[in-house]
Design an enzyme around this catalytic site. Structure first.
Site, PDB file in Angstrom:
ATOM      1  N   ASP A 178       1.286  -1.325  -0.226  1.00  0.00           N
ATOM      2  CA  ASP A 178      -0.227  -0.413  -0.046  1.00  0.00           C
ATOM      3  C   ASP A 178       0.076   1.294   0.278  1.00  0.00           C
ATOM      4  OD1 ASP A 178      -3.492   0.720   0.839  1.00  0.00           O
ATOM      5  OD2 ASP A 178      -1.673   2.171   0.773  1.00  0.00           O
ATOM      6  N   ILE A 179       0.331   2.446  -0.656  1.00  0.00           N
ATOM      7  CA  ILE A 179       1.141   3.805  -0.836  1.00  0.00           C
ATOM      8  C   ILE A 179       1.908   4.009   0.423  1.00  0.00           C
ATOM      9  CG2 ILE A 179       0.031   4.906  -2.420  1.00  0.00           C
ATOM     10  CD1 ILE A 179       1.649   5.302  -3.823  1.00  0.00           C
TER      11      ILE A 179
ATOM     12  N   HIS B  34     -10.294  -5.579  -3.037  1.00  0.00           N
ATOM     13  CA  HIS B  34      -9.306  -5.815  -2.519  1.00  0.00           C
ATOM     14  C   HIS B  34      -9.455  -6.505  -1.032  1.00  0.00           C
ATOM     15  CE1 HIS B  34     -10.347  -1.646  -2.445  1.00  0.00           C
ATOM     16  NE2 HIS B  34      -9.500  -1.712  -0.918  1.00  0.00           N
TER      17      HIS B  34
ATOM     18  N   HIS C  44      -6.635  -5.815   2.298  1.00  0.00           N
ATOM     19  CA  HIS C  44      -5.497  -5.082   3.118  1.00  0.00           C
ATOM     20  C   HIS C  44      -5.164  -5.812   4.164  1.00  0.00           C
ATOM     21  CE1 HIS C  44      -6.739  -0.972   2.282  1.00  0.00           C
ATOM     22  NE2 HIS C  44      -8.037  -1.208   2.176  1.00  0.00           N
TER      23      HIS C  44
ATOM     24  N   ASN D 289     -12.378  -3.857   2.880  1.00  0.00           N
ATOM     25  CA  ASN D 289     -13.569  -2.850   2.594  1.00  0.00           C
ATOM     26  C   ASN D 289     -14.524  -3.166   1.259  1.00  0.00           C
ATOM     27  OD1 ASN D 289     -12.860  -1.712   5.119  1.00  0.00           O
ATOM     28  ND2 ASN D 289     -11.019  -0.075   3.302  1.00  0.00           N
TER      29      ASN D 289
HETATM   30  P1  AMP Z   1     -10.303   1.205   0.797  1.00  0.00           P
HETATM   31  O1  AMP Z   1     -10.194   2.345   1.363  1.00  0.00           O
HETATM   32  O2  AMP Z   1      -9.725  -0.385   0.767  1.00  0.00           O
HETATM   33  O3  AMP Z   1     -10.482   1.615  -0.850  1.00  0.00           O
HETATM   34  O4  AMP Z   1      -8.316   1.393   0.949  1.00  0.00           O
HETATM   35  C1  AMP Z   1      -7.605   1.507  -0.710  1.00  0.00           C
HETATM   36  C2  AMP Z   1      -6.106   1.411  -0.702  1.00  0.00           C
HETATM   37  O5  AMP Z   1      -5.324   2.182  -1.979  1.00  0.00           O
HETATM   38  C3  AMP Z   1      -5.580   2.287   0.117  1.00  0.00           C
HETATM   39  O6  AMP Z   1      -4.974   2.176   1.652  1.00  0.00           O
HETATM   40  C4  AMP Z   1      -4.483   3.278  -0.880  1.00  0.00           C
HETATM   41  O7  AMP Z   1      -3.336   4.024   0.163  1.00  0.00           O
HETATM   42  C5  AMP Z   1      -3.983   2.660  -1.355  1.00  0.00           C
HETATM   43  N1  AMP Z   1      -3.882   2.698  -2.617  1.00  0.00           N
HETATM   44  C6  AMP Z   1      -3.945   3.702  -3.231  1.00  0.00           C
HETATM   45  N2  AMP Z   1      -3.222   3.884  -4.700  1.00  0.00           N
HETATM   46  C7  AMP Z   1      -2.486   3.084  -4.557  1.00  0.00           C
HETATM   47  C8  AMP Z   1      -1.768   3.066  -5.129  1.00  0.00           C
HETATM   48  N3  AMP Z   1      -1.174   3.074  -6.406  1.00  0.00           N
HETATM   49  N4  AMP Z   1      -0.381   2.123  -5.180  1.00  0.00           N
HETATM   50  C9  AMP Z   1      -0.872   1.319  -4.098  1.00  0.00           C
HETATM   51  N5  AMP Z   1      -1.730   2.524  -2.652  1.00  0.00           N
HETATM   52  C10 AMP Z   1      -3.071   2.548  -2.932  1.00  0.00           C
END
Ligand code: AMP
Ligand code: ZN
Length: 137
Positions: free
Chosen positions: A29-30, A98, A100, A85
């Site tokens: 995760d970024i 996805h 986490h 989520n």
């Molecule tokens: P959610 O709130 O469950 O939709 O989580 C989305 C996740 O995607 C968040 O934790 C972000 O930090 C992560 N995210 C968004 N863009 C990227 C990216 N380009 N590379 C890696 N993680 C990302």
């Protein structure tokens, strides 16, 4: 396709990839909740868990399990959360399904404890029966 996870799965934008195959990709995760926080994502664009077929559910969660074990082995964390989520009310921001996988240690402050409520007498039995009537199996 404007979906950020489709772009990562297709190799159109970079990510720190842990593992990938024809069904699933896992990458860091970024903006991690803790260092090592990973995302496990089906390669196919599917909005959330309700739209994932059984094969992909199995692929996503078995990969989440392996990533969690790798986090424990490499970081020495004491446990890990697997969190999905589903829907904006549940905190979903990226609408490509996805999970986490978040490394955890005692008292790490990474997440607040879950809220806990109580049922009135008979309320949970009634709810369980109602829910059972809505399951497809
Ligand atoms: P959610 O709130 O469950 O939709 O989580 C989305 C996740 O995607 C968040 O934790 C972000 O930090 C992560 N995210 C968004 N863009 C990227 C990216 N380009 N590379 C890696 N993680 C990302
Ligand atoms: Zn997508």
């Amino acid at each position: 396709m404007s979906c950020i996870f489709c772009k990562i799965a297709n190799g159109d934008i970079p990510a720190d990839i842990i593992t990938s195959d024809e069904q699933v990709i896992a990458f860091l995760d970024i903006n991690p909740s803790a260092k090592g926080h990973a995302l496990v994502v089906p390669v196919t664009h599917v909005e959330d868990l309700t739209a994932l077929d059984d094969t992909l559910v199995s692929a996503v969660f078995s990969t989440a399990r392996e990533v969690g074990k790798a986090l424990m082995d490499t970081l020495g964390c004491e446990g890990f959360n697997v969190i999905m989520n589903n829907g904006s009310a549940a905190g979903q921001v990226v609408f490509h399904a996805h999970t986490h996988v978040i490394p955890r240690n005692h008292d790490d402050g990474v997440m607040p404890k879950m809220a806990r409520a109580q049922y009135a007498d008979g309320e949970s039995a009634k709810l369980a029966t109602t829910l059972a009537g809505h399951l497809s199996k």
